[in-house]
Design a protein around this motif. Structure first.
Motif, PDB file in Angstrom:
ATOM      1  N   ASP A 141      31.867   7.285  59.186  1.00  0.00           N
ATOM      2  CA  ASP A 141      30.705   6.436  59.440  1.00  0.00           C
ATOM      3  C   ASP A 141      30.974   5.002  58.959  1.00  0.00           C
ATOM      4  OD1 ASP A 141      29.465   8.657  60.463  1.00  0.00           O
ATOM      5  OD2 ASP A 141      27.930   8.801  58.897  1.00  0.00           O
ATOM      6  N   TYR A 144      33.167   3.298  61.402  1.00  0.00           N
ATOM      7  CA  TYR A 144      32.411   2.891  62.594  1.00  0.00           C
ATOM      8  C   TYR A 144      31.697   1.562  62.344  1.00  0.00           C
ATOM      9  CZ  TYR A 144      28.826   2.751  66.197  1.00  0.00           C
ATOM     10  OH  TYR A 144      28.016   2.344  67.234  1.00  0.00           O
ATOM     11  N   ALA A 155      30.649  -0.772  70.565  1.00  0.00           N
ATOM     12  CA  ALA A 155      30.114   0.503  70.064  1.00  0.00           C
ATOM     13  C   ALA A 155      30.745   1.697  70.779  1.00  0.00           C
ATOM     14  CB  ALA A 155      28.602   0.525  70.211  1.00  0.00           C
ATOM     15  N   ARG A 159      32.768   4.635  68.831  1.00  0.00           N
ATOM     16  CA  ARG A 159      32.359   6.057  68.892  1.00  0.00           C
ATOM     17  C   ARG A 159      33.516   6.941  69.338  1.00  0.00           C
ATOM     18  NH1 ARG A 159      27.299   3.922  70.679  1.00  0.00           N
ATOM     19  NH2 ARG A 159      27.924   4.106  72.868  1.00  0.00           N
ATOM     20  N   GLY A 163      33.404   8.642  66.130  1.00  0.00           N
ATOM     21  CA  GLY A 163      32.220   9.468  66.343  1.00  0.00           C
ATOM     22  C   GLY A 163      30.941   8.683  66.125  1.00  0.00           C
ATOM     23  N   GLU A 164      29.846   9.322  66.430  1.00  0.00           N
ATOM     24  CA  GLU A 164      28.531   8.710  66.231  1.00  0.00           C
ATOM     25  C   GLU A 164      28.173   8.748  64.746  1.00  0.00           C
ATOM     26  OE1 GLU A 164      25.258   6.717  67.636  1.00  0.00           O
ATOM     27  OE2 GLU A 164      26.779   7.590  68.957  1.00  0.00           O
TER      28      GLU A 164
END
Length: 204
Positions: A141, A144, A155, A159, A163-164
């Motif tokens: 996270d 990201y 974005a 991702r 990942g989200e």
């Protein structure tokens, strides 16, 4: 770095001589970790801002993401999260594709050093699997958010690689402060202060 027979010594500013290939917890010092991590740049320095985004600051960001996502976990888990990239104070921050290309020996050295660091600060050498998994999620996270705010990623691209995120950035207290690159001294001092705050709860 000075090499002896079957040794890879690194002299630290504290005066310690750390054998990177066979590290002893007795040669690990918090001051050396904070000093090194505050001077190691994430993303090979390819980030926006007046200062590099340091591994010390990344470590604090990961901890805050970890805390927010896992409110029931205590100070021992928090210390594992803060120290998850601590070996980079002597090994540097090598990007993941390069680590994969280097093969298993690099990871073995990194894991031995991480275990020595954990032992130095009275943690078991290997955290429970559930803690490791939660730290890896917080680490992804953080990557990201760093990618999209500092490293020029869209974005969709971020991702794909990371990942989200498990929680929106607005759910994290002081997100803007945590993602703005800190000067080296601030990164050093914040890392030390965060470590000391966690340690105070461990010994309480």
């Amino acid at each position: 770095m000075a090499r002896g027979k079957d040794r890879a010594w690194q002299r630290m500013l504290s005066g310690r001589r750390l054998d990177i290939l066979d590290p002893s917890p007795l040669d690990v010092e918090l001051s050396d970790i904070a000093h090194g991590l505050a001077r190691v740049a994430r993303w090979n320095g390819q980030t926006l801002g007046d200062y590099p985004f340091s591994v010390a600051q990344h470590s604090v960001l990961v901890l805050e993401l970890f805390r927010t996502a896992n409110p029931d976990l205590g100070p021992e888990a928090h210390l594992y999260a803060l120290l998850h990239d601590a070996p980079e104070y002597v090994m540097g921050d090598i990007i993941s594709p390069f680590k994969a290309a280097m093969g298993g020996n690099y990871k073995e050295v990194e894991n031995r050093l991480l275990a020595a660091i954990y032992l130095r600060f009275a943690l078991p050498a290997h955290p429970p699997a559930t803690i490791t998994k939660a730290i890896k999620k917080a680490d992804r996270d953080a990557a990201y958010f760093e990618a999209t705010h500092l490293a020029g990623f869209e974005a969709v691209e971020a991702r794909k690689y990371f990942g989200e995120p498990g929680l929106p950035q607005f759910d994290l207290d002081q997100f803007d402060r945590l993602i703005r690159p800190w000067p080296t001294r601030e990164a050093h001092d914040q890392f030390i202060a965060t470590f000391e705050a966690i340690s105070a709860h461990l010994s309480a």
